[in-house]
Design a protein around this motif. Structure first.
Motif, short mmCIF file in Angstrom:
data_model
loop_
_atom_site.label_atom_id
_atom_site.label_comp_id
_atom_site.label_asym_id
_atom_site.label_seq_id
_atom_site.Cartn_x
_atom_site.Cartn_y
_atom_site.Cartn_z
N ASP A 153 0.80 -1.22 0.00
CA ASP A 153 0.00 0.00 0.00
C ASP A 153 0.83 1.28 0.00
N THR A 154 2.13 1.16 -0.18
CA THR A 154 3.00 2.33 -0.23
C THR A 154 3.88 2.23 -1.47
N PRO A 155 4.00 3.28 -2.27
CA PRO A 155 4.72 3.21 -3.54
C PRO A 155 6.24 3.24 -3.39
N ARG A 156 6.76 2.26 -2.71
CA ARG A 156 8.20 2.08 -2.59
C ARG A 156 8.60 0.71 -3.12
N ILE A 157 9.83 0.61 -3.61
CA ILE A 157 10.31 -0.64 -4.18
C ILE A 157 11.80 -0.77 -3.88
N ALA A 158 12.28 -1.98 -3.63
CA ALA A 158 13.68 -2.19 -3.27
C ALA A 158 14.43 -2.84 -4.43
N LEU A 159 15.47 -2.14 -4.91
CA LEU A 159 16.39 -2.72 -5.89
C LEU A 159 17.52 -3.40 -5.12
N THR A 160 17.79 -4.66 -5.44
CA THR A 160 18.84 -5.39 -4.74
C THR A 160 19.81 -5.99 -5.75
N PHE A 161 21.09 -6.07 -5.35
CA PHE A 161 22.16 -6.57 -6.21
C PHE A 161 22.94 -7.64 -5.46
N ASP A 162 23.08 -8.80 -6.09
CA ASP A 162 23.72 -9.95 -5.45
C ASP A 162 25.13 -10.20 -5.98
N ASP A 163 25.90 -10.96 -5.17
CA ASP A 163 27.15 -11.61 -5.56
C ASP A 163 28.38 -10.71 -5.58
N GLY A 164 28.25 -9.45 -5.21
CA GLY A 164 29.41 -8.56 -5.21
C GLY A 164 30.13 -8.57 -3.87
N PRO A 165 31.00 -7.57 -3.70
CA PRO A 165 31.26 -6.52 -4.67
C PRO A 165 32.11 -7.00 -5.84
N ASP A 166 32.11 -6.20 -6.89
CA ASP A 166 32.86 -6.50 -8.10
C ASP A 166 33.79 -5.32 -8.38
N PRO A 334 12.54 3.96 -5.46
CA PRO A 334 13.51 2.93 -5.08
C PRO A 334 14.15 3.26 -3.73
N VAL A 335 14.12 2.28 -2.82
CA VAL A 335 14.67 2.45 -1.47
C VAL A 335 15.44 1.18 -1.10
N THR A 336 16.06 1.19 0.06
CA THR A 336 16.70 -0.02 0.55
C THR A 336 15.64 -1.00 1.07
N VAL A 337 16.02 -2.23 1.23
CA VAL A 337 15.10 -3.22 1.79
C VAL A 337 14.58 -2.76 3.15
N GLY A 338 15.48 -2.25 3.98
CA GLY A 338 15.09 -1.82 5.32
C GLY A 338 14.12 -0.66 5.35
N GLU A 339 13.99 0.04 4.22
CA GLU A 339 13.07 1.18 4.16
C GLU A 339 11.72 0.81 3.58
N LEU A 340 11.54 -0.46 3.21
CA LEU A 340 10.23 -0.88 2.72
C LEU A 340 9.23 -0.94 3.88
N PRO A 341 8.06 -0.37 3.72
CA PRO A 341 7.05 -0.49 4.79
C PRO A 341 6.70 -1.94 5.06
N GLY A 342 6.57 -2.25 6.32
CA GLY A 342 6.19 -3.60 6.70
C GLY A 342 7.37 -4.50 7.05
N LEU A 343 8.61 -3.99 6.85
CA LEU A 343 9.78 -4.78 7.19
C LEU A 343 10.54 -4.08 8.32
N SER A 344 10.64 -4.75 9.44
CA SER A 344 11.36 -4.17 10.58
C SER A 344 12.85 -4.42 10.43
N THR A 345 13.65 -3.40 10.70
CA THR A 345 15.10 -3.56 10.63
C THR A 345 15.66 -4.21 11.89
N GLY A 346 14.89 -4.28 12.94
CA GLY A 346 15.39 -4.83 14.18
C GLY A 346 16.28 -3.88 14.95
N ARG A 347 16.42 -2.63 14.42
CA ARG A 347 17.28 -1.65 15.09
C ARG A 347 16.47 -0.46 15.57
N ASP A 348 15.16 -0.57 15.51
CA ASP A 348 14.31 0.54 15.96
C ASP A 348 14.29 0.63 17.48
#
Length: 348
Positions: A153-166, A334-348
């Motif tokens: 319900d919030t217009p945010r999306i997480a771009l993620t990149f695997d297997d690095g760094p390169d 585009p935001v980080t995974v931790g900034e997606l609504p509904g996902l707790s970072t565990g550091r709040d």
């Protein structure tokens, strides 16, 4: 002309290579290559292959070399666990043993293709494991210990990149993200973090998020519980030494899960980070197709899977501006995974 066999073992610092001929004789002295020397290793193997046919052989806990090696046109094979003795807690079986196994049982090896990747020939096993793990995954998701996406319900999306760094593609991706003023999450493998700490610091200093993607990108069902936890913990410790902070998210290589893998992760502090949009950039279908795949499937809360390391990721780099522009035009930030609504970072 008989084939030579290059056994390639991974270690905590890089790769150990031993090359045997068809009679089991050593062709050259064993050599060691750092995790940042994959291009040089491939060039060396290509040179050996010009003299006489050469087969490169690794095992299923090494998921970092199949991409660049098959892209280079090398003949690549995987020796599966049932052909080998138990491996150590950390690292693969010795390089010489891999070469000997290939020489004595060439018909038992799996020929790795660019399309199938490290798991060529084991797709049915992979999907069956994922299917059997679904009830446990659903319970973990309900408990906030696993996710594929954030709230819708919030217009945010997480771009993620695997297997690095390169050493090349990470900087190009960071430059593009900076140009558009967006942040992303980078799921790094410990092997590359240890070899390229400055690139990891560059990611963190630009305000992006780091995730844990194991040490050597193994097929997790082939690991013992201790080996699995060692992969995650060593990577977390190495990232923490470089940046001062351990990752919160763990992304299993290939998304390979079984009930046994999930049982081994029970009680581990990391949250399982999956995805709901696969760019399929690993298949290298062209930058236009990569962008089209992402934009067609993306929705509010989506987690997009892309790659920056363990292969030629030039197509991903070229697709990224079109992806970002397409998302922004649709009002998706585009935001980080931790900034997606509904996902707790565990550091709040």
């Amino acid at each position: 002309m008989s084939t030579r066999y290059a056994g390639i073992a991974w270690t905590d610092t890089g790769y150990r290579v031993e090359v045997l001929d068809g009679a089991g004789r050593r062709v050259v002295e064993p050599s060691d290559w750092g995790a940042a020397q994959v291009a040089e290793l491939i060039a060396w193997l290509e040179e050996l292959g010009r003299e006489q046919p050469l087969a490169a052989v690794f095992e299923s806990t090494n998921g970092l070399l199949d991409g660049p090696m098959t892209a280079a046109g090398l003949e690549v094979y995987r020796a599966d666990p049932w052909l080998l003795p138990p491996r150590p807690r950390f690292g693969s079986v010795p390089a010489r043993l891999l070469a000997q196994t290939a020489r004595s049982s060439p018909g038992e090896l799996a020929r790795v293709t660019a399309e199938g990747g490290t798991l060529t020939g084991r797709a049915d096993e992979y999907f069956e494991g994922v299917r059997r793990s679904e009830p446990v995954r659903e319970a973990l998701t309900a408990a906030g210990r696993c996710f594929e996406h954030g709230r819708r319900d919030t217009p945010r999306i997480a771009l993620t990149f695997d297997d690095g760094p390169d050493p090349v593609h990470t900087r190009r991706i960071l430059e593009i993200l900076d140009r558009y003023g967006v942040r992303a999450t980078f799921f790094c493998v410990g092997h590359h973090v240890a070899a390229l700490p400055d690139e990891v610091r560059r990611i963190a200093s630009a305000g992006h998020e780091l995730g844990n993607h194991s040490w050597s990108h193994p097929f997790l069902p082939d690991l013992t519980p201790d080996q699995l936890r060692e992969q995650i913990d060593r990577t977390a410790e190495t990232v923490a030494r470089v940046t001062g902070e351990a990752p919160l998210w763990f992304r299993p290589p290939y998304g390979a899960l079984t009930p046994q893998v999930l049982a081994a992760l029970d009680g581990h502090p990391s949250t399982l980070a999956l995805w709901d949009v696969d760019s399929r950039d690993w298949a290298r279908p062209g930058p236009e197709r990569i962008a089209e795949t992402v934009l067609k499937a993306a929705a509010p809360g989506s987690v997009v899977l892309m790659h920056e390391g363990a292969g030629d990721r030039g197509q991903t780099v070229r697709a990224l501006p079109s992806i970002i522009e397409g998302l922004l035009e649709r009002g998706l930030e585009p935001v980080t995974v931790g900034e997606l609504p509904g996902l707790s970072t565990g550091r709040d």
